[in-house]
Structure formats: structure tokens, C-alpha cells
Design an enzyme around this catalytic site. Structure first.
Site, mmCIF file in Angstrom:
data_model
loop_
_atom_site.group_PDB
_atom_site.id
_atom_site.type_symbol
_atom_site.label_atom_id
_atom_site.label_comp_id
_atom_site.label_asym_id
_atom_site.label_seq_id
_atom_site.Cartn_x
_atom_site.Cartn_y
_atom_site.Cartn_z
ATOM 1 C CG HIS A 1 -2.007 -0.999 1.186
ATOM 2 N ND1 HIS A 1 -3.101 -0.968 2.024
ATOM 3 C CD2 HIS A 1 -2.179 -2.079 0.375
ATOM 4 C CE1 HIS A 1 -3.902 -1.993 1.734
ATOM 5 N NE2 HIS A 1 -3.353 -2.680 0.747
ATOM 6 C CD GLU B 1 -2.073 4.224 3.074
ATOM 7 O OE1 GLU B 1 -1.745 3.514 2.110
ATOM 8 O OE2 GLU B 1 -3.242 4.296 3.501
ATOM 9 C CB CYS C 1 -6.589 -0.417 5.035
ATOM 10 S SG CYS C 1 -4.872 -0.966 5.023
ATOM 11 C CB CYS D 1 -2.133 1.865 6.069
ATOM 12 S SG CYS D 1 -1.612 1.031 4.545
HETATM 13 ZN ZN ZN Z 1 -3.549 0.285 3.591
#
Ligand code: ZN
Length: 179
Positions: A83, A85, A113, A116
Site C-alpha cells: 500500500h 502508506e 486501512c 496502514c
Molecule cells: Zn492500507
């Protein structure tokens, strides 16, 4: 400025992405983060070349310098943790030479999410600025609020909804052509 559909015409059609918020009113706190968010939107656009969902993130130091940047690379490298992040946080930790990112700000185009949000807490980031809400998976106020959970030992400041309309439109455009 991209044209975006009106909220009433799109509500319920794209369950993965929040409905467009009301037009942003002048807000000094949010306005300060508009320019970094524009750069995160540009970073997010890089993800689509590999079929990845356009999410972009920056980690900024206390002086506003760029310590890390990233976009989704889940498809690109076949990594479920790829991801934006996580990519940006790893790069920033490498840049400062330690895992603690105290004093730093994460700017990301989509609400983080649970994974993260966990990484944000563990890295001790001071502030999280995000654009689009994610009612299906967001862990910064939508589905969960990991970042402001009093049971955890670190709670960053959270500034949601910066350029939310543009961030949401970018995601919608991707899902319109890829799903
Ligand atoms: Zn994430």
C-alpha cells in the site's frame, strides 16, 4: 479541475468509495494541506500503469521536506502489503535512519486501512492527512478508528477530507475503467 458526478446520482453505485462530500468550505487547517495532497494525487496516478488502485502518499518531515513517497504497488510487485502508506513510511524511515517518525506527517489520498493505520501508530507519526473516505475499509474514522483509539499508546492528529472530491474522483475513474 475534473468534473465529478453529483452525489445524488452516484450514491450507492460504488460501494467501495465514499459518496462525494459537500463542497469544501474555506478551512485554514485543511487548506494548508491542499498543495501536499495535490502532489499525493499526482503520485497516485503512477499506480495505474501497473493496474494498481490509484492511492498516493507522502511522508513530510517537521520542516515540510519530503522524506518518503509511494503509491500502491500490490499488483506491480505481487505484495499484499504494498500500500502507498507502507511504501512511503518505509522510505521515510530509511531516510531518517530509524523507525520513529515523530514530528512527521503522512499525507495520503485515501483513508488508511487497518494495516496502514497500524503502521502509522507503530511509526509514531504526528499527523495523518487524508482525502477520500473509505467506508468499506477505512480505519481512520469510517469502519474503524485505529488512529484515535484511546487504548493504543500513540494517537496522531487526523485531518480528513482534504481535496476529498478530487481524490474520490480519481478512484472512481479508475474503477469505472478497471472493474
Ligand atoms: Zn492500507
Amino acid at each position: 479541475m475534473q468534473s465529478v458526478p453529483s452525489p445524488s446520482s452516484t450514491l450507492g453505485e460504488r460501494p467501495r468509495i465514499a459518496p462525494l462530500p459537500a463542497p469544501e468550505r474555506p478551512d485554514p487547517v485543511r487548506d494548508r494541506w491542499r498543495e501536499p495532497m495535490r502532489r499525493a494525487i499526482d503520485e497516485a496516478a503512477l499506480a495505474t500503469a501497473t493496474g494498481d488502485v490509484p492511492v498516493g502518499a507522502f511522508v513530510l518531515g517537521p520542516d515540510g521536506s519530503v522524506l518518503g513517497r509511494g503509491h500502491n504497488v500490490r499488483e506491480a510487485v505481487g505484495d499484499p502489503t504494498g500500500h502507498a502508506e507502507v511504501v512511503a513510511i518505509r522510505q521515510a524511515a530509511n531516510a531518517v535512519g530509524e523507525w520513529r517518525l515523530s514530528g512527521c506527517t503522512l499525507v495520503v489520498t485515501l483513508e488508511p486501512c487497518t494495516m496502514c493505520a497500524g503502521a502509522i501508530v507503530l511509526s509514531r507519526l504526528d499527523r495523518v492527512v487524508y482525502g477520500a473516505l473509505d467506508p468499506k475499509a477505512g480505519a481512520a474514522g469510517s469502519l474503524f478508528d485505529v488512529l484515535r483509539d484511546n487504548r493504543l499508546n500513540h494517537r496522531p492528529e487526523v485531518i480528513p477530507g482534504v481535496l476529498a472530491d478530487e481524490c474520490t474522483a480519481q478512484l472512481r475513474a479508475f474503477f469505472d475503467t478497471h472493474r
